[in-house]
Design an enzyme around this catalytic site. Sequence first.
Site, PDB file in Angstrom:
ATOM      1  N   SER A  78     -22.485 -63.009 -25.451  1.00 34.29           N
ATOM      2  CA  SER A  78     -23.661 -63.019 -24.571  1.00 34.29           C
ATOM      3  C   SER A  78     -23.294 -62.796 -23.112  1.00 34.29           C
ATOM      4  O   SER A  78     -24.182 -62.602 -22.276  1.00 34.29           O
ATOM      5  CB  SER A  78     -24.423 -64.338 -24.715  1.00 34.29           C
ATOM      6  OG  SER A  78     -23.626 -65.431 -24.287  1.00 34.29           O
TER       7      SER A  78
ATOM      8  N   LYS B  79     -30.181 -71.247 -20.994  1.00 33.79           N
ATOM      9  CA  LYS B  79     -29.441 -70.506 -19.973  1.00 33.79           C
ATOM     10  C   LYS B  79     -30.281 -70.323 -18.710  1.00 33.79           C
ATOM     11  O   LYS B  79     -29.795 -70.526 -17.579  1.00 33.79           O
ATOM     12  CB  LYS B  79     -29.016 -69.154 -20.535  1.00 33.79           C
ATOM     13  CG  LYS B  79     -27.948 -69.260 -21.614  1.00 33.79           C
ATOM     14  CD  LYS B  79     -27.631 -67.915 -22.246  1.00 33.79           C
ATOM     15  CE  LYS B  79     -26.547 -68.048 -23.309  1.00 33.79           C
ATOM     16  NZ  LYS B  79     -26.244 -66.783 -23.977  1.00 33.79           N
TER      17      LYS B  79
END
Length: 812
Positions: free
Chosen positions: A662, A705
Amino acid sequence: MDQIATGQPLSARHLAGEEDFALGFATTAELDPLSDWPGQDRALEALRLAAGTDHGDFNLYVLGTPGTGRHSATRQVLAEAAARRPPPPDRVYVNRFDDPRRPIAIELPPGRAVELRDALRKVVNDLADDIPAIFESEDYQTRRRAIEDSYSERHEQAMGVLADAARARGVAIVRTPMGFGVAPRKGDEILPPDEYEKLPQAERERIGAAIDAVRAQLEDVLKDVPRGLKAQRAEVEELNIAMAREGVDAALADALGRFADHPSVTRHLQALREDLIDNAELFLIREDGAQAGAFPVATSRHHLKPQFRRYAVNVIVGQDPDQASGAPVIEESLPTLANLIGRIEYASDQGTLVTNFTMIRPGALHRANGGFLILDAMQVLTEPLAWDALKRSLKSGEVAIYSAGERFSLISTETLDPDPMPLKLRVVLVGDRRLYYLLAEFDPDFGRLFKLEADFDDRMERSADSALLLARLIGTMARDDGLRPVAADGVARLLAESLRLADDGERFGLNLAALGDILREADHIARASGADAIGRDDVEAAIAAADRRAGRLRERSQEAISRGLLLIDTDGARVGQVNALSVLEIGKTRFGRPGRVSARVRMGAGKLVDIEREAELGGPIHSKGVMILSGYLAGSYAPDLPFSLWASLVFEQSYGGVEGDSASAAELFALLSALADLPIDQSLAVTGSVNQFGEVQAIGGVNEKVEGFFDTCAARGLTGRQGVLIPVSNVPHLVLRPRVRDAMDAGRFRVIPIATVDEGIALLTGRPTGVRGGNGAFPPDSVNGRVEARLIGYAEARQRFGQKPSPSETDG
């Protein structure tokens, strides 16, 4: 949801939230209860097939994420199916009188095991009173005396005849301390030895011959005495047996009549009858050990005495005939070997371990026989020998009782070998998916014995109908737990949290356990405030309290950033540096944290150094993501020249393992910034993976996040420029906390979706990316133009470096 424009900040209308739900009720008290599990049609179909079919080996493995209702759904479906089935037969163990080490297993109709046990208890209790009375009765005593008198008279008659013959011969039979003897006589007196010596020789010889003859006859008579006594004992024994037989037959008549239609019981009762008759003296033992007469104290519980245990009935599975209905559903929470297949207990007797058939104890397989057995798969597999015993029983169709010590020949104590009991049941294992696939891959028996799988989904497609189903389920959970009804705005907040649990704004999470925990805590808060229903504020307070309790590590991480221990910039611009985002998950705690990714470049041989991998801190997926970057760079820039780059990438201040791809978009942006020598705006953070064609791909944990970088920025003060670049494919997954949504609505924080690397680098650097013109070149001042110019310069420099003469050539 509106069409998403990439490269532009999202607004609240693009995000999933509680305001999306229009619920047509005031509280869940108005909703009908929900008896099923929404979103689990596939799993429930498999459960009902396993519960309804009678075919063997259609055992079931229930797999899914914990909290999705696997156990409760399994219990309910099996309970409903069990109620429609007939009750299973009773099963008992009884003594095998000719070989007590091998008890006999007997099957009886439901409810009759206890009847048989009580009937034989009554037989023993009656005989314990009747047999002593029989052997003290006048009839018995008269018949026994007649036998004894008959043999006594016969012996006395023989002795009388011999005595008359001896008298006629002038000798007498006398009794001495040593037994019988023969002596000369004179008249009615015994002739003294001195007078016998004075007799003439001829007379002494005559008397001696007479003595020898009488002595021989006496020996013959005395030899008949033991034979007579033996015959007398035989007749007495026959009398005892006859008398005992009368008592036993009378006591057993009722039991034989009641179980005449059960051959196995009848055979046992006949064997028991013979043993009772052969061992009638057991009923004449006083409690002090002496044999004689009737019991001194009347009692009705003789069957409890040790000498009568041989006649007991050990009920392994028995049902109350008045309450027997349906098949059993047994859930064994501790499936040890003994708890599964049963065990044989021992008692200490003078330092020796002894046992008998009454000490056989049933296991879960016995109790569930004819019905359903629910087991936790991990528990079964981690208990020694339990999995092997379960498979062995299912394959053989019978339950054999043995211990681990017997299996491994670790003990030499004499034990029992009871008849195995026939087995017909449905076993349901409940476990996770990983365990299911491991068993399917490595255990060849698993697929044959467990032909069905009930796969519980952990999410359900979001729609108006599914929202109403979930609302009804919430109401049912509140009603079943005795909680307050939930107001419509409270249900909407729970539905939004369900989306959050699924990490998907278009799917409801089906973690019912997590929703139930929130609901119960919200009820506690509502009760403290005196509310009649659980409202939105109560639910929000419960969610915030749970986050706060689990937030120590998250707070410490943010504290380290605030104190400058972890270097994260949220303003300014830096070359070759970008804010990446990661998710930390420890136990139940899951939160996002920003981290700095930096890149350095120079001329080289086309090597991209992943420092995390070189230090053995990077996982294989992360390493794969870094390798993809080389493919993107080599294919996008200066394709006609050798790839002449040396670059290094690193997660700064990362002291643990790094896994996942990611951050590959952030790493690529850092590389492009370093190559173009253009600074990146540090008020933005990036998450997303990339492929070799420059497309930004979806990642997991997008909500955590975004919130992690938001909390860092909020602690330093929101400026309106700060934000996060996310893959456009992750927009449907956004279910952000209210604090982030409020900041986005106020324009103080941005979430910007991107679809390509070009979009991302343009936003980060403020420069146009640039596309190749008709001459095949990028605009010189664009990001791509500067990157390609740098790479071409490296290639040319490498070529010039390779053409330089060596020192020896210069000297020549």
